[in-house]
Design an enzyme around this catalytic site. Structure first.
Site, PDB file in Angstrom:
ATOM      1  CB  THR A   1      -0.914   0.009   1.236  1.00  0.00           C
ATOM      2  OG1 THR A   1      -1.737  -1.144   1.201  1.00  0.00           O
ATOM      3  CG2 THR A   1      -1.786   1.248   1.263  1.00  0.00           C
TER       4      THR A   1
ATOM      5  N   GLY B   1       2.628  -2.366   8.278  1.00  0.00           N
ATOM      6  CA  GLY B   1       2.832  -2.974   9.584  1.00  0.00           C
ATOM      7  C   GLY B   1       4.269  -3.400   9.801  1.00  0.00           C
TER       8      GLY B   1
ATOM      9  CD  GLU C   1      -4.299  -8.642   5.004  1.00  0.00           C
ATOM     10  OE1 GLU C   1      -4.038  -9.218   3.933  1.00  0.00           O
ATOM     11  OE2 GLU C   1      -3.422  -8.259   5.783  1.00  0.00           O
TER      12      GLU C   1
END
Length: 694
Positions: A165, A204, A452
């Site tokens: 992303t 993350g 996701e």
């Protein structure tokens, strides 16, 4: 629990300013109203193959001071992140996975993550990024030369992240702006973030933890864009943990939730990496500098490259079920204990006896069982599909699995958002306190809807798969996808479907209820075909026609497809309980009836167009309400069969001991400065004195 916190908690018990609490028998009394069920059978069928590991890790977490929700509530961001790493280290060292274990049984990763998520989904999310997104990408797209990176990751020598992303692009992966330009002279890739929107964003583990990443970037060879490809690259120095030259890393800051996960940004400035960083199972650059790929079509190739998201999306389905299960455990126990109002000056009544409270909570219990049944199904199917995709990345089975998973990710997270919010509201002010833990489950469900894969985009992909199958069928090619075996291309046949029932009892028929779910898919399919045909001439291209056929048509089609699969898997699960224990199975089967009838009632307008009449819809509504009432009396036994232990649940108002009021008092009195004067008392006095009393 830390020694300091334990001492503080002990002191609060000794010096509590509240009156001494009597033992509250409300929960036990409510449980005694209905017959016990076979809880072991329910748990074994509900959790499936995960059950032994769940029991093992629950016991391990309950015996460790590292796992304490009461203490976690008070932790700020950095101590919370540290504690999560300690928790992961504690559990993973005795449950270590390896490449060979994963190849033998792909359920092992999901099993471990599911158990982690039972305690806290910040902990499981922290590991999902590494063990599935990062590692699965290397395993799916790498070759033998990447085996060392795989083994290091399984041993936690490296900690990975998943850099897909960007600030400007998320769902449209093909539009990513990060570039990896091939330099044939040095046989390296030069990675760049050409503009602010190309910064990898909310990645993350990038903020503080990861030293490696699976990077997705546009591959440029001889000035030609060859599409998005994946690379495995170092981003921090292994010894100093500082960003490598050419790499800029930072923390994205505070979020609505999940501050225990260090989401960060990642920027590249002429960062050079060797050729072997390319994950080159599908595409290679020859020694003479020529690009080649076993899959010529860019779109197909990218779709296969996103296979690393599969277990991440399975984790969302499983995580959504955990959020629902914990929230319903808390809300149902609360509703049995909390009493309000009375009849003819008698004792106050548990709010779970009220029809409105039953209607608010019990349908979510049925949906939760449905989501769990699909989690089991998805894991079983993944085992079958993965072996085929290694041999044939373009196999039909993968396309169908992707469509089902896309629908399930959308539906499960949407169900969880609705359920956790309802549970929060149904528990009033006490449910709004952090000690209830409902805020954690609600916020976790919230983020499940967008990561996701954005839910709206994913459900389009499910709809697109259905349309591709129909297009083939119109060309005379038989529909081979098992999940669509019931599709009817004859509109007249669909229109001829009429439901013949005149009593509520006739509705409790599994064949009829499955037919109703299939009919909804067929009806929406033909409505969507008609709308697309109508929109075709109105717009210059099919992109706009497709875009303008989403609301009420293609989006609803994808959801109806997913919910039909849920109904069939739920029926399989409840019949599994029925086979083992007739009495318990008869109770659990009502959840299947309720799931379908609630979906029919919520889509009553569709059925009234053709299949039903008004009196039949009224029967459906009556049956739904009656099932909620019948299941309410059994709901505590059902939830007790699958609920996590109190320490893992961590809710002051949802404990199995039923001492809700004394537990919330203890939690509040153990918090910081509960009886202390404010540190800002001088400001309060200053404000008091600012205006003279007249």
């Amino acid at each position: 629990m830390s020694g300091c916190h334990r001492l503080k908690l002990l002191q609060s018990h000794l010096v509590s300013k509240f009156p001494v609490s009597d033992h509250d028998s409300s929960l036990a009394e409510y449980l005694s109203r209905s017959q016990e069920i076979d809880k072991t059978t329910v748990a074994e069928v509900y959790f499936g193959s995960f059950y032994p590991k769940i029991v093992e890790l629950r016991n391990k977490m309950c015996s460790s001071p590292l796992f304490d929700h009461t203490e976690d509530v008070e932790l700020s961001r950095e101590p919370l992140r540290q504690k999560i790493i300690e928790q992961l280290g504690f559990l993973y060292t005795s449950n270590q996975l390896t490449y060979d274990i994963d190849m033998k049984d792909p359920a092992k990763k999901s099993e471990f993550l599911y158990c982690l998520g039972e305690y806290c989904q910040m902990t499981s999310t922290r590991f999902v990024v590494h063990i599935t997104l990062y590692l699965d990408t290397i395993q799916n797209l790498g070759t033998q030369k990447h085996r060392n990176s795989i083994d290091r990751a399984y041993c936690l020598k490296d900690y990975g992240s998943f850099a897909m992303t960007e600030l400007g692009h998320g769902s449209n992966v093909a539009g990513l702006e990060t570039t990896a330009t091939y330099d044939h002279k040095t046989r390296e890739f030069i990675i760049n973030s050409p503009r602010p929107t190309s910064a990898k964003w909310l990645i993350g583990a990038v903020g503080k933890t990861a030293n490696m990443t699976s990077l997705f970037a546009k591959l440029i060879v001889d000035g030609v864009d060859k599409g998005v490809h994946a690379f495995v690259i170092p981003i921090r120095d292994y010894e100093t943990h500082q960003p490598l030259p050419g790499v800029i890393l930072g923390d994205c800051g505070k979020k609505i939730y999940l501050d225990g996960v260090d989401n960060g940004f990642l920027i590249f400035n002429d960062y050079r990496v060797p050729y072997d960083c390319l994950l080159d199972r599908l595409s290679q650059i020859t020694t003479d500098g020529k690009f080649k790929s076993s899959i010529k079509n860019k779109e197909k190739r990218l779709g296969i490259m996103l296979g690393g998201l599969i277990r991440g999306r399975i984790a969302v389905v499983n995580g959504s079920e955990v959020c629902m299960r914990h929230s319903l455990t808390i809300a149902l126990r609360f509703a049995a204990i909390k009493k309000q109002f009375s009849k003819q000056n008698g004792p106050e009544i548990p709010i779970l006896d009220y029809q409105t409270q039953q209607y608010r909570l019990i349908p979510h219990l049925a949906k939760m069982f449905g989501i769990k049944s699909c989690g089991i199904f998805l894991m079983e199917e993944f085992k079958n599909v993965r072996s085929k995709t290694f041999d044939d990345p373009e196999c039909n089975e993968l396309a169908e699995y992707h469509s089902i998973l896309s629908a399930m990710k959308n539906i499960s997270s949407s169900f969880a958002v609705a359920a956790t919010q309802e549970c929060r509201e149904a528990t009033g002010g006490m449910g709004f306190q952090a000690y209830s833990r409902l805020n954690s489950h609600r916020n976790m469900s919230d983020v499940h809807t967008t990561w996701e894969g954005d839910n709206t985009v994913l459900i389009q992909q499910a709809g697109k798969f259905i349309f591709k199958q129909v297009q083939r069928a119109f060309k005379g090619i038989k529909i081979t996808a098992p999940s669509l075996s019931y599709l009817t291309l004859d509109l007249d046949q669909v229109k001829s479907f009429k439901v013949d029932f005149s009593t509520e009892e006739e509705l409790y028929n599994e064949k009829l209820l499955i037919e109703l779910m299939e009919y909804r898919v067929n009806w929406l399919l033909h409505q969507s075909i008609a709308k697309l045909q109508e929109n075709g001439p109105k717009f210059d291209d099919m992109f706009d026609a497709w875009n303008n056929t989403q609301v009420h048509y293609l989006q609803d089609l994808g959801k109806s497809y997913g919910e039909c699969i849920i109904a069939k898997q739920l029926l399989k699960l409840v019949n599994g309980v029925l086979e083992k224990n007739q009495m318990t199975g008869a109770v659990i089967k009502k959840l299947f009836y309720l799931f379908v009838l609630e979906r029919v009632e919520k889509n009553s307008g569709l059925y009234l167009e053709n299949a039903f009449n008004g009196s039949q819809i009224r029967l459906v509504k009556d049956a739904e309400v009656n099932l909620c009432r019948e299941l309410a009396k059994d709901s505590l036994h059902i939830i007790d069969a699958i609920a996590a232990p109190d320490k893992i649940l961590g809710s002051a108002i949802g404990n199995a001991d039923g001492q809700m009021y004394s537990n919330i008092i203890k939690a509040v009195e153990a918090s910081k400065r509960v009886y202390d004067p404010p540190t800002w008392l001088p400001i309060l006095k200053q404000v008091r004195n600012a205006i003279e009393l007249k």
